[in-house]
Motif scaffolding. Structure first.
Motif, PDB file in Angstrom:
ATOM      1  N   LYS A  50       0.556  -0.802  -0.200  1.00  0.00           N
ATOM      2  CA  LYS A  50       0.009  -0.094   0.151  1.00  0.00           C
ATOM      3  C   LYS A  50       0.935   1.041  -0.015  1.00  0.00           C
ATOM      4  O   LYS A  50       0.938   2.431  -0.674  1.00  0.00           O
ATOM      5  N   ALA A  51       1.758   1.390   0.438  1.00  0.00           N
ATOM      6  CA  ALA A  51       2.877   2.457   0.748  1.00  0.00           C
ATOM      7  C   ALA A  51       3.580   2.883  -0.162  1.00  0.00           C
ATOM      8  O   ALA A  51       4.225   4.283  -1.000  1.00  0.00           O
ATOM      9  N   VAL A  52       3.871   1.146  -1.240  1.00  0.00           N
ATOM     10  CA  VAL A  52       4.273   1.485  -2.510  1.00  0.00           C
ATOM     11  C   VAL A  52       3.365   1.889  -3.630  1.00  0.00           C
ATOM     12  O   VAL A  52       3.943   2.948  -4.651  1.00  0.00           O
ATOM     13  N   LEU A  53       2.138   1.918  -3.170  1.00  0.00           N
ATOM     14  CA  LEU A  53       1.014   2.640  -4.380  1.00  0.00           C
ATOM     15  C   LEU A  53       0.679   4.010  -3.922  1.00  0.00           C
ATOM     16  O   LEU A  53       0.677   4.741  -5.061  1.00  0.00           O
ATOM     17  N   ASP A  54       1.106   4.297  -2.430  1.00  0.00           N
ATOM     18  CA  ASP A  54       0.429   5.656  -2.327  1.00  0.00           C
ATOM     19  C   ASP A  54       1.913   5.878  -2.830  1.00  0.00           C
ATOM     20  O   ASP A  54       1.449   7.655  -3.442  1.00  0.00           O
ATOM     21  N   LYS A  55       2.951   6.015  -3.010  1.00  0.00           N
ATOM     22  CA  LYS A  55       3.936   6.664  -2.760  1.00  0.00           C
ATOM     23  C   LYS A  55       3.659   6.965  -4.500  1.00  0.00           C
ATOM     24  O   LYS A  55       5.012   7.914  -4.852  1.00  0.00           O
ATOM     25  N   ASN A  56       3.954   5.875  -5.507  1.00  0.00           N
ATOM     26  CA  ASN A  56       3.912   5.833  -6.774  1.00  0.00           C
ATOM     27  C   ASN A  56       2.475   6.359  -7.299  1.00  0.00           C
ATOM     28  O   ASN A  56       2.468   7.476  -8.419  1.00  0.00           O
ATOM     29  N   ILE A  57       1.377   6.099  -7.498  1.00  0.00           N
ATOM     30  CA  ILE A  57       0.456   5.952  -7.476  1.00  0.00           C
ATOM     31  C   ILE A  57      -0.855   6.977  -6.643  1.00  0.00           C
ATOM     32  O   ILE A  57      -1.607   6.310  -5.962  1.00  0.00           O
ATOM     33  N   PRO A  58      -0.168   8.388  -6.227  1.00  0.00           N
ATOM     34  CA  PRO A  58      -1.312   9.137  -4.749  1.00  0.00           C
ATOM     35  C   PRO A  58      -2.734   9.139  -5.197  1.00  0.00           C
ATOM     36  O   PRO A  58      -3.032   9.561  -6.404  1.00  0.00           O
ATOM     37  N   GLY A  59      -3.384   8.752  -4.662  1.00  0.00           N
ATOM     38  CA  GLY A  59      -4.838   9.372  -4.562  1.00  0.00           C
ATOM     39  C   GLY A  59      -5.996   7.241  -4.742  1.00  0.00           C
ATOM     40  O   GLY A  59      -6.838   7.313  -4.844  1.00  0.00           O
ATOM     41  N   VAL A  60      -5.082   6.539  -5.523  1.00  0.00           N
ATOM     42  CA  VAL A  60      -5.848   5.750  -5.611  1.00  0.00           C
ATOM     43  C   VAL A  60      -6.352   4.662  -5.050  1.00  0.00           C
ATOM     44  O   VAL A  60      -7.833   4.510  -5.195  1.00  0.00           O
ATOM     45  N   SER A  61      -5.792   4.879  -4.302  1.00  0.00           N
ATOM     46  CA  SER A  61      -6.616   3.676  -2.525  1.00  0.00           C
ATOM     47  C   SER A  61      -7.114   4.918  -2.429  1.00  0.00           C
ATOM     48  O   SER A  61      -8.172   3.921  -0.882  1.00  0.00           O
ATOM     49  N   THR A  62      -7.717   6.216  -2.053  1.00  0.00           N
ATOM     50  CA  THR A  62      -8.448   7.168  -1.613  1.00  0.00           C
ATOM     51  C   THR A  62      -9.303   7.384  -1.874  1.00  0.00           C
ATOM     52  O   THR A  62     -10.732   8.728  -1.351  1.00  0.00           O
ATOM     53  N   HIS A  63      -9.572   7.120  -3.828  1.00  0.00           N
ATOM     54  CA  HIS A  63     -10.307   7.817  -4.636  1.00  0.00           C
ATOM     55  C   HIS A  63     -11.849   7.047  -4.053  1.00  0.00           C
ATOM     56  O   HIS A  63     -12.258   6.218  -3.761  1.00  0.00           O
ATOM     57  N   PRO A  64     -12.035   8.548  -4.507  1.00  0.00           N
ATOM     58  CA  PRO A  64     -14.194   8.396  -3.827  1.00  0.00           C
ATOM     59  C   PRO A  64     -14.651   7.169  -4.327  1.00  0.00           C
ATOM     60  O   PRO A  64     -16.035   6.390  -4.685  1.00  0.00           O
ATOM     61  N   MET A  65     -14.194   6.875  -5.864  1.00  0.00           N
ATOM     62  CA  MET A  65     -15.062   5.422  -6.468  1.00  0.00           C
ATOM     63  C   MET A  65     -13.515   3.966  -5.921  1.00  0.00           C
ATOM     64  O   MET A  65     -13.973   3.082  -7.053  1.00  0.00           O
ATOM     65  N   PHE A  66     -13.078   3.891  -5.678  1.00  0.00           N
ATOM     66  CA  PHE A  66     -12.036   2.955  -5.254  1.00  0.00           C
ATOM     67  C   PHE A  66     -13.019   1.597  -5.299  1.00  0.00           C
ATOM     68  O   PHE A  66     -12.276   0.724  -5.948  1.00  0.00           O
ATOM     69  N   GLU A  67     -14.013   1.687  -4.248  1.00  0.00           N
ATOM     70  CA  GLU A  67     -14.859   0.473  -4.586  1.00  0.00           C
ATOM     71  C   GLU A  67     -15.993  -0.025  -5.573  1.00  0.00           C
ATOM     72  O   GLU A  67     -15.450  -1.575  -5.783  1.00  0.00           O
ATOM     73  N   GLN A  68     -15.392   0.749  -6.679  1.00  0.00           N
ATOM     74  CA  GLN A  68     -15.816   0.468  -8.079  1.00  0.00           C
ATOM     75  C   GLN A  68     -14.882  -0.323  -8.604  1.00  0.00           C
ATOM     76  O   GLN A  68     -15.189  -0.981  -9.498  1.00  0.00           O
ATOM     77  N   PHE A  69     -13.440   0.152  -8.456  1.00  0.00           N
ATOM     78  CA  PHE A  69     -12.411  -0.548  -8.858  1.00  0.00           C
ATOM     79  C   PHE A  69     -11.535  -1.086  -8.380  1.00  0.00           C
ATOM     80  O   PHE A  69     -10.005  -1.397  -9.157  1.00  0.00           O
ATOM     81  N   LEU A  90       3.145   3.854 -13.772  1.00  0.00           N
ATOM     82  CA  LEU A  90       3.086   1.891 -13.777  1.00  0.00           C
ATOM     83  C   LEU A  90       4.279   1.882 -13.639  1.00  0.00           C
ATOM     84  O   LEU A  90       4.617   0.682 -12.997  1.00  0.00           O
ATOM     85  N   ALA A  91       5.671   2.492 -14.552  1.00  0.00           N
ATOM     86  CA  ALA A  91       6.821   1.815 -14.570  1.00  0.00           C
ATOM     87  C   ALA A  91       7.515   1.610 -13.131  1.00  0.00           C
ATOM     88  O   ALA A  91       7.938   0.019 -12.502  1.00  0.00           O
ATOM     89  N   LYS A  92       7.296   2.766 -12.427  1.00  0.00           N
ATOM     90  CA  LYS A  92       7.646   2.852 -11.016  1.00  0.00           C
ATOM     91  C   LYS A  92       7.056   1.844 -10.169  1.00  0.00           C
ATOM     92  O   LYS A  92       7.623   1.174  -9.351  1.00  0.00           O
ATOM     93  N   ALA A  93       5.799   1.762 -10.154  1.00  0.00           N
ATOM     94  CA  ALA A  93       4.788   1.042  -9.903  1.00  0.00           C
ATOM     95  C   ALA A  93       5.745  -0.295  -9.314  1.00  0.00           C
ATOM     96  O   ALA A  93       5.332  -1.058  -8.437  1.00  0.00           O
ATOM     97  N   SER A  94       5.870  -1.017 -11.215  1.00  0.00           N
ATOM     98  CA  SER A  94       6.049  -2.138 -11.256  1.00  0.00           C
ATOM     99  C   SER A  94       7.101  -2.865 -10.763  1.00  0.00           C
ATOM    100  O   SER A  94       7.530  -3.470  -9.958  1.00  0.00           O
ATOM    101  N   ALA A  95       8.273  -1.741 -10.688  1.00  0.00           N
ATOM    102  CA  ALA A  95      10.107  -2.263  -9.922  1.00  0.00           C
ATOM    103  C   ALA A  95       9.853  -2.334  -8.352  1.00  0.00           C
ATOM    104  O   ALA A  95      10.422  -3.095  -7.894  1.00  0.00           O
ATOM    105  N   ASP A  96       9.158  -1.020  -7.647  1.00  0.00           N
ATOM    106  CA  ASP A  96       8.852  -1.118  -6.771  1.00  0.00           C
ATOM    107  C   ASP A  96       8.101  -2.735  -6.070  1.00  0.00           C
ATOM    108  O   ASP A  96       8.162  -3.665  -4.773  1.00  0.00           O
TER     109      ASP A  96
END
Length: 101
Positions: A50-69, A90-96
Motif C-alpha cells: 500500500k505504501a508503494v501504491l500511495d508513493k507511486n500513484i497517489p490518491g488511488v487507494s483514497t479515490h472516491p470510486m475506489f470501491e468500484q475498481f 506504472l513503471a515505478k510502481a511495477s519496479a517497487d
C-alpha cells in the motif's frame, strides 16, 4: 526399423535441450508477490505494498470510486484513468511492487 531408431535418436538432443532451458520470464515474474496485474484490494491489504501504491500513484487507494475498481489491477485501471496514471508511474510502481517478497 533403422529409420525409426534413427528418428528416435535424432529427437533425443531436442528433448534434452528442452529440459535444460532456462525458466521463461513469466515464471520469474510470478515469483514476485505483487505486480501490476495484482488486484488493488490485495495490494492495499499489505502495508508495504500500500505504501508503494500511495508513493507511486497517489490518491488511488483514497479515490472516491475506489470501491468500484478495487477488484481491478493497475493494468486494468490505468487505461480508464484519463491519463492520470502515466506509463512512468506504472513503471515505478511495477519496479517497487516486484521488489516486495
Amino acid at each position: 526399423m533403422k529409420f525409426v531408431l534413427l528418428a528416435a535418436a535424432l529427437s533425443l538432443p531436442a528433448i534434452a535441450c528442452a529440459q535444460t532451458a532456462p525458466a521463461p520470464a513469466a515464471s520469474i515474474a510470478a515469483s514476485s508477490k505483487f505486480s501490476l496485474d495484482t488486484p488493488l484490494t490485495t495490494i492495499i491489504a499489505d502495508p508495504v505494498a500500500k505504501a508503494v501504491l500511495d508513493k507511486n500513484i497517489p490518491g488511488v487507494s483514497t479515490h472516491p470510486m475506489f470501491e468500484q475498481f478495487k477488484g481491478m489491477s493497475l493494468n486494468q485501471v490505468a487505461p480508464m484513468a484519463g491519463g492520470a496514471i502515466t506509463p512512468e508511474m506504472l513503471a515505478k510502481a511495477s519496479a517497487d511492487l516486484s521488489a516486495i517478497k
